[in-house]
Design an enzyme around this catalytic site. Structure first.
Site, PDB file in Angstrom:
ATOM      1  N   GLN A 162       0.791  -1.229   0.000  1.00  0.00           N
ATOM      2  CA  GLN A 162       0.000   0.000   0.000  1.00  0.00           C
ATOM      3  C   GLN A 162       0.825   1.283   0.000  1.00  0.00           C
ATOM      4  OE1 GLN A 162      -3.929  -0.051   1.936  1.00  0.00           O
ATOM      5  NE2 GLN A 162      -3.035   1.382   3.380  1.00  0.00           N
ATOM      6  N   GLU A 204      -3.489   9.462  -0.824  1.00  0.00           N
ATOM      7  CA  GLU A 204      -2.664  10.175   0.144  1.00  0.00           C
ATOM      8  C   GLU A 204      -1.589  11.026  -0.508  1.00  0.00           C
ATOM      9  OE1 GLU A 204      -1.348   7.301   2.986  1.00  0.00           O
ATOM     10  OE2 GLU A 204      -3.384   6.764   3.567  1.00  0.00           O
ATOM     11  N   ASP A 251       4.277   0.348   4.430  1.00  0.00           N
ATOM     12  CA  ASP A 251       2.997  -0.137   4.957  1.00  0.00           C
ATOM     13  C   ASP A 251       2.402  -1.060   3.904  1.00  0.00           C
ATOM     14  OD1 ASP A 251       0.522  -0.713   5.942  1.00  0.00           O
ATOM     15  OD2 ASP A 251      -0.276   1.325   5.784  1.00  0.00           O
ATOM     16  N   GLU A 297       4.972  -1.391   8.661  1.00  0.00           N
ATOM     17  CA  GLU A 297       3.655  -1.351   9.308  1.00  0.00           C
ATOM     18  C   GLU A 297       2.771  -2.459   8.736  1.00  0.00           C
ATOM     19  OE1 GLU A 297      -0.259   1.489   8.881  1.00  0.00           O
ATOM     20  OE2 GLU A 297       1.708   2.450   8.822  1.00  0.00           O
ATOM     21  N   ASP A 324      -0.964  -1.540  13.045  1.00  0.00           N
ATOM     22  CA  ASP A 324      -2.101  -0.661  12.746  1.00  0.00           C
ATOM     23  C   ASP A 324      -3.385  -1.479  12.856  1.00  0.00           C
ATOM     24  OD1 ASP A 324      -3.993   1.099  11.775  1.00  0.00           O
ATOM     25  OD2 ASP A 324      -3.294   1.033   9.708  1.00  0.00           O
ATOM     26  N   LYS A 349      -4.376   6.146  15.269  1.00  0.00           N
ATOM     27  CA  LYS A 349      -5.390   6.807  14.446  1.00  0.00           C
ATOM     28  C   LYS A 349      -6.571   7.134  15.350  1.00  0.00           C
ATOM     29  CE  LYS A 349      -4.249   4.402  10.114  1.00  0.00           C
ATOM     30  NZ  LYS A 349      -4.676   3.328   9.181  1.00  0.00           N
ATOM     31  N   ARG A 378      -5.708   9.392   8.047  1.00  0.00           N
ATOM     32  CA  ARG A 378      -6.419   8.343   7.315  1.00  0.00           C
ATOM     33  C   ARG A 378      -6.402   8.720   5.839  1.00  0.00           C
ATOM     34  NH1 ARG A 378      -8.978   4.503  10.677  1.00  0.00           N
ATOM     35  NH2 ARG A 378      -8.627   3.239   8.816  1.00  0.00           N
ATOM     36  N   SER A 379      -6.760   7.779   4.988  1.00  0.00           N
ATOM     37  CA  SER A 379      -6.754   8.073   3.549  1.00  0.00           C
ATOM     38  C   SER A 379      -7.832   9.080   3.180  1.00  0.00           C
ATOM     39  CB  SER A 379      -6.916   6.787   2.738  1.00  0.00           C
ATOM     40  OG  SER A 379      -8.072   6.087   3.137  1.00  0.00           O
ATOM     41  N   LYS A 400       2.718  10.111  10.507  1.00  0.00           N
ATOM     42  CA  LYS A 400       2.451   9.594   9.165  1.00  0.00           C
ATOM     43  C   LYS A 400       1.259  10.364   8.625  1.00  0.00           C
ATOM     44  CE  LYS A 400       0.861   5.401   6.852  1.00  0.00           C
ATOM     45  NZ  LYS A 400       0.396   4.023   7.040  1.00  0.00           N
TER      46      LYS A 400
END
Length: 437
Positions: A162, A204, A251, A297, A324, A349, A378-379, A400
């Site tokens: 990702q 992102e 990640d 991650e 995560d 998060k 978050r995205s 991040k």
């Protein structure tokens, strides 16, 4: 007195054009506003994000139920409370919901209220939010994980993993580290163009080209670091020893390509190969030997505890292993991970758990047990930059929050520049010392 007079929510749109919750909190002397983010690759153990489910409106993604919960039940319960009593407010929110996963009122409703109350409390005291939450010792600017190349659930391409991220560790200030990241981002864009590859960006802000393999993705990032005039670490640097200026963080979001029925990790987008938990751990072990990787991650799936243990035993002494989907900012899940001795870091998060107090408790538990904490976006984001304040408030040392494009990502980076300016000579940039490997 900073007594809550009104709590008002509305439906707004996030960076992907999907509805989300924004909350205003009013006292006689102060005001706070917070907008709630939303994820694309979400863990099954996350708190519930309440959606309306009406397919004819916003494709079922409306949040008017959550908004109504704020404007009625929550507003009625919080009116008259002191906005500066954050723990009492969050306890009241949890009691109102009464479910273990916030499914009654919605974590998106609770979080918006919790953060807006914190902002109103900070305004009442005349303090910046990071100082209001963290006190006088809050002075550490975080090392950014900059997501420059996307794959997996965040992009329409042939890359399984990702996020491929750069971490500028060899600098004495946050502002210099940010400049490094921006220059590498532009070098990567130029490099992709020269190879005839797409420079379209993902959710992102990272690039999402079609590549031949996952290996090609990380090698392009390393090439861009050199093209920008910076020195990438070597696999033996272990956190940036020597002259390394930039390290790589990954990640993979392994839960997204884990087949629980087969108990195999399936590289659906590239080679189609299928790996056991042991083979997946060995795959990461080889990558950590071949490339300057300092952090991975979700290297294993969220419920593959055995795989996580294998991975931790293999490379946990030299690579930061961030949970995560594994931990979902939940102290109970983290405590289980600590007991099982898996991972060595937690991704934070705020919308995974739903209140500021629970977020701070998870960070505290991690620190007390030798785990690092990485504050994360978050995205699906908004212009809200609260996570930048939380990163400094908790001296987390790492953040991040996406790539060097899209204003929803840059809002956080720019907020950190302002905080660095406000702290002046007190500001600390940890660099390689942000890691405990």
């Amino acid at each position: 007195m900073p007594i809550i007079r009104k709590v008002l929510a509305r439906q707004i749109l996030d960076s992907r054009g999907n509805p989300t919750v924004e909350v205003d909190v009013y006292t006689e002397n102060s005001f706070g506003r917070a907008a709630v983010p939303s994820g694309a690759s979400t863990g099954i153990h996350e708190a519930v994000e309440l959606r309306d489910g009406d397919a004819g409106i916003y494709l079922g993604k409306g949040v008017l139920k959550a908004v109504d919960n704020v404007n009625t039940v929550i507003n009625d319960a919080l009116k008259g409370m002191l906005v500066t009593e954050q723990e009492e407010i969050d306890e009241a929110l949890l009691a109102l919901d009464g479910t273990p996963n916030k499914s009654k009122l919605g974590a998106n409703a609770l979080l918006g209220v919790s953060l807006a109350c914190a902002k109103a409390g900070a305004e009442y005291t005349g303090l910046p939010l990071f100082r209001y939450i963290g006190g006088t010792m809050a002075n550490t600017l975080p090392v950014p994980m900059m997501n420059v190349l996307n794959g997996g659930a965040h992009a329409d391409n042939t890359v399984d993993f990702q996020e491929f991220m750069i971490m500028p560790i060899g600098f004495s200030s946050y502002s210099d580290a940010l400049r490094c990241g921006a220059e590498i981002f532009h070098a990567l864009k130029s490099l992709l163009k020269s190879k005839g590859l797409s420079t379209a960006v993902g959710d992102e802000g990272g690039f999402a080209p079609n590549l031949r393999s996952n290996e090609e993705a990380i090698e392009l990032v390393i090439e861009a670091i050199g093209k920008a005039g910076y020195k990438a670490g070597s696999p033996t640097d272990k956190g940036g020893l020597g002259e390394a200026q930039v390290m790589i963080a990954l990640d993979p979001a392994s839960s997204e390509f884990y087949d629980s029925a087969k108990k195999r990790y399936v590289f659906k987008k590239s080679s189609k190969q299928e790996l056991t938990s042991l083979e997946m751990a060995e795959y990461w072990e080889k990558w950590a030997s071949d490339y300057p990787i300092i952090s991975i991650e979700d290297g294993m799936a969220e419920d593959d505890w055995e795989g996580w243990k294998i991975l931790t035993d293999k490379i946990g002494s030299r690579v930061q292993l961030v949970g995560d989907d594994l931990f979902v900012t939940n102290s109970k899940r983290l405590a289980e991970g600590i007991e099982r001795r898996v991972g060595n870091s937690i991704l934070i998060k705020v919308n995974q758990i739903g209140t500021l107090t629970e977020t701070l408790q998870a960070i505290d538990l991690a620190k007390r047990n030798g785990y690092t904490a990485v504050i994360s976006h978050r995205s699906g984001e908004t212009e809200d930059s609260t996570i930048a304040q939380i990163a400094v408030a908790t001296n987390a040392g790492q953040i991040k929050t996406g790539s060097m494009s899209r204003s929803d990502r840059m809002a956080k980076y720019n907020e950190l520049l302002r905080i660095e300016e406000e702290l002046c000579g007190q500001a600390k940039y940890p660099g390689a010392s942000a890691f405990r490997v």
